[in-house]
Design an enzyme around this catalytic site. Structure first.
Site, PDB file in Angstrom:
ATOM      1  N   GLU A   1      11.248  -7.970  10.992  1.00 26.79           N
ATOM      2  CA  GLU A   1      11.520  -7.824  12.747  1.00 26.79           C
ATOM      3  C   GLU A   1       9.779  -7.030  13.953  1.00 26.79           C
ATOM      4  O   GLU A   1      10.197  -7.218  14.586  1.00 26.79           O
ATOM      5  CB  GLU A   1      12.999  -6.717  11.822  1.00 26.79           C
ATOM      6  CG  GLU A   1      11.896  -5.056  11.896  1.00 26.79           C
ATOM      7  CD  GLU A   1      11.405  -4.899  10.806  1.00 26.79           C
ATOM      8  OE1 GLU A   1      11.485  -5.784  10.111  1.00 26.79           O
ATOM      9  OE2 GLU A   1      10.808  -3.685   9.474  1.00 26.79           O
TER      10      GLU A   1
ATOM     11  N   ILE B   1       4.127  -2.566   5.518  1.00 26.25           N
ATOM     12  CA  ILE B   1       3.502  -1.015   6.003  1.00 26.25           C
ATOM     13  C   ILE B   1       4.504   0.079   4.857  1.00 26.25           C
ATOM     14  O   ILE B   1       4.934   0.532   5.114  1.00 26.25           O
ATOM     15  CB  ILE B   1       3.844  -0.279   7.378  1.00 26.25           C
ATOM     16  CG1 ILE B   1       3.900  -1.466   8.403  1.00 26.25           C
ATOM     17  CG2 ILE B   1       4.153   0.572   8.058  1.00 26.25           C
ATOM     18  CD1 ILE B   1       4.988  -1.924   9.783  1.00 26.25           C
ATOM     19  N   ARG B   2       2.804   0.519   4.617  1.00 30.98           N
ATOM     20  CA  ARG B   2       3.419   1.562   2.980  1.00 30.98           C
ATOM     21  C   ARG B   2       3.890   0.588   1.892  1.00 30.98           C
ATOM     22  O   ARG B   2       5.530   1.430   1.574  1.00 30.98           O
ATOM     23  CB  ARG B   2       3.272   2.312   3.510  1.00 30.98           C
ATOM     24  CG  ARG B   2       1.820   3.590   3.519  1.00 30.98           C
ATOM     25  CD  ARG B   2       1.870   4.660   4.043  1.00 30.98           C
ATOM     26  NE  ARG B   2       2.690   5.354   2.907  1.00 30.98           N
ATOM     27  CZ  ARG B   2       2.291   6.014   1.924  1.00 30.98           C
ATOM     28  NH1 ARG B   2       0.543   5.179   1.834  1.00 30.98           N
ATOM     29  NH2 ARG B   2       2.093   6.543   1.277  1.00 30.98           N
TER      30      ARG B   2
ATOM     31  N   ARG C   1       7.380   1.694  -5.119  1.00 34.26           N
ATOM     32  CA  ARG C   1       6.875   2.778  -3.441  1.00 34.26           C
ATOM     33  C   ARG C   1       5.527   2.584  -3.768  1.00 34.26           C
ATOM     34  O   ARG C   1       4.736   2.617  -4.889  1.00 34.26           O
ATOM     35  CB  ARG C   1       7.483   3.383  -3.780  1.00 34.26           C
ATOM     36  CG  ARG C   1       9.052   3.847  -3.574  1.00 34.26           C
ATOM     37  CD  ARG C   1       9.446   5.112  -3.946  1.00 34.26           C
ATOM     38  NE  ARG C   1       9.110   5.884  -2.294  1.00 34.26           N
ATOM     39  CZ  ARG C   1       8.556   6.938  -2.170  1.00 34.26           C
ATOM     40  NH1 ARG C   1       8.488   7.702  -3.642  1.00 34.26           N
ATOM     41  NH2 ARG C   1       8.446   7.811  -0.813  1.00 34.26           N
TER      42      ARG C   1
ATOM     43  N   GLY D   1      11.670   2.186   6.612  1.00 37.22           N
ATOM     44  CA  GLY D   1      11.202   3.510   7.531  1.00 37.22           C
ATOM     45  C   GLY D   1      10.359   4.117   5.503  1.00 37.22           C
ATOM     46  O   GLY D   1       9.750   4.511   5.095  1.00 37.22           O
ATOM     47  N   GLU D   2      11.321   5.729   5.523  1.00 38.15           N
ATOM     48  CA  GLU D   2      11.277   6.063   4.198  1.00 38.15           C
ATOM     49  C   GLU D   2      12.571   6.255   3.731  1.00 38.15           C
ATOM     50  O   GLU D   2      13.410   6.823   4.178  1.00 38.15           O
ATOM     51  CB  GLU D   2      10.874   7.620   4.192  1.00 38.15           C
ATOM     52  CG  GLU D   2       9.983   8.669   3.098  1.00 38.15           C
ATOM     53  CD  GLU D   2       9.825   7.652   2.073  1.00 38.15           C
ATOM     54  OE1 GLU D   2       8.797   7.439   2.985  1.00 38.15           O
ATOM     55  OE2 GLU D   2       9.895   7.951   0.989  1.00 38.15           O
ATOM     56  N   SER D   3      12.218   5.670   1.757  1.00 38.12           N
ATOM     57  CA  SER D   3      13.328   5.261   1.295  1.00 38.12           C
ATOM     58  C   SER D   3      14.138   6.629   0.826  1.00 38.12           C
ATOM     59  O   SER D   3      15.376   6.844   0.451  1.00 38.12           O
ATOM     60  CB  SER D   3      12.869   4.935  -0.030  1.00 38.12           C
ATOM     61  OG  SER D   3      12.087   5.107  -1.074  1.00 38.12           O
TER      62      SER D   3
ATOM     63  N   CYS E   1      11.698  -3.849   3.271  1.00 38.76           N
ATOM     64  CA  CYS E   1      10.357  -1.849   2.926  1.00 38.76           C
ATOM     65  C   CYS E   1      11.287  -1.276   1.695  1.00 38.76           C
ATOM     66  O   CYS E   1      11.402  -1.393   1.051  1.00 38.76           O
ATOM     67  CB  CYS E   1       9.931  -1.775   3.642  1.00 38.76           C
ATOM     68  SG  CYS E   1       8.782  -1.284   3.449  1.00 38.76           S
TER      69      CYS E   1
ATOM     70  N   HIS F   1       7.844  -6.116   6.743  1.00 43.39           N
ATOM     71  CA  HIS F   1       8.483  -6.122   7.839  1.00 43.39           C
ATOM     72  C   HIS F   1       9.178  -7.238   9.064  1.00 43.39           C
ATOM     73  O   HIS F   1       8.234  -7.331   9.443  1.00 43.39           O
ATOM     74  CB  HIS F   1       8.431  -4.971   8.947  1.00 43.39           C
ATOM     75  CG  HIS F   1       8.300  -3.748   8.711  1.00 43.39           C
ATOM     76  ND1 HIS F   1       8.842  -2.669   8.200  1.00 43.39           N
ATOM     77  CD2 HIS F   1       7.384  -2.586   7.662  1.00 43.39           C
ATOM     78  CE1 HIS F   1       9.381  -1.404   7.237  1.00 43.39           C
ATOM     79  NE2 HIS F   1       7.804  -1.817   7.398  1.00 43.39           N
TER      80      HIS F   1
HETATM   81  N1  GLN Z   1       6.506   3.824   1.507  1.00 40.26           N
HETATM   82  C1  GLN Z   1       8.192   3.778   2.019  1.00 40.26           C
HETATM   83  C2  GLN Z   1       9.467   4.614   1.101  1.00 40.26           C
HETATM   84  O1  GLN Z   1       7.937   4.256   0.427  1.00 40.26           O
HETATM   85  C3  GLN Z   1       8.562   2.690   2.855  1.00 40.26           C
HETATM   86  C4  GLN Z   1       8.057   2.153   4.162  1.00 40.26           C
HETATM   87  C5  GLN Z   1       8.327   1.095   4.808  1.00 40.26           C
HETATM   88  O2  GLN Z   1      10.075   1.521   4.930  1.00 40.26           O
HETATM   89  N2  GLN Z   1       7.512   0.366   6.573  1.00 40.26           N
HETATM   90  O3  GLN Z   1      10.441   4.173   1.707  1.00 40.26           O
END
Ligand code: GLN
Length: 197
Positions: free
Chosen positions: A179, A140-141, A111, A50-52, A82, A177
């Protein structure tokens, strides 16, 4: 299922459902965890992608940072993917201002390490600890593990040497990921750690 481990997915933000569905498929009893009492009722925790920085903020807002740190210090198995890996890292590079992590993994992660051009890709990873076929990993990023301290162990690296999977006791951190590519072996490894406690 009798005797199946009761595990939680930290459900503050991110791809919570995918992890919950996969864990249920593997026979675990799954709870969504947002509150300290919900954390206290599980024997292991998945921190999703997600977004940390958002998960960090919400965890503090919900009074979850300290309970999660305590659970990690107490040896609770945790699988972080992630953003989840970022939250498990002792040190985070390129965090936003004021961003904190739970810590526990003796690593430095960066990150969004794969840059803007290649925000998302799939790679086949050899993961000797899992045995068998290579892992199909979706990035994914995602973060990269820039350095692995003496407490942690590298489980997988890209062909160019960048580390993307680490383990330390019951803590498992992945840049990618599993999952979403149907890869179940990391979740099985996590559940085995939970069952072994
Ligand atoms: N870029 C996101 C972060 O900094 C991580 C991306 C992800 O969990 N797919 O949290």
């Amino acid at each position: 299922m009798a005797g199946s481990p009761r595990v939680g997915v930290l459900a503050l933000q991110g791809d919570v459902r995918e992890h919950a569905a996969l864990l249920a498929e593997l026979g675990a009893e799954v709870a969504l965890v947002r509150r300290p009492a919900e954390l206290a009722a599980v024997a292991g925790l998945v921190i999703p992608g997600g977004e940390s920085s958002v998960i960090d903020k919400l965890s503090r807002l919900f009074g979850m940072q300290e309970p999660i740190r305590d659970a990690i210090a107490g040896g609770m198995p945790v699988l972080g993917t992630c953003a989840g890996l970022i939250l498990l890292a002792d040190t985070v590079v390129d965090a936003i201002d004021g961003q904190e992590s739970f810590g526990g993994l003796d690593v430095v992660v960066r990150r969004n390490a794969f840059g803007r051009q290649v925000e998302s890709f799939e790679a086949e990873l050899s993961v000797p600890a899992l045995g068998g076929n290579p892992v199909k990993a979706a990035f994914i990023r995602g973060p990269v593990v820039e350095s692995v301290g003496p407490g942690a162990e590298t489980l997988a690296a890209l062909p160019d040497g960048r580390v993307v999977a680490v383990e330390q006791g019951g803590l498992l951190g992945l840049s990618f990921h599993p999952e979403i590519t149907g890869e179940t072996r990391f979740h099985r490894r996590f559940l085995a750690r939970v069952a072994a406690r």
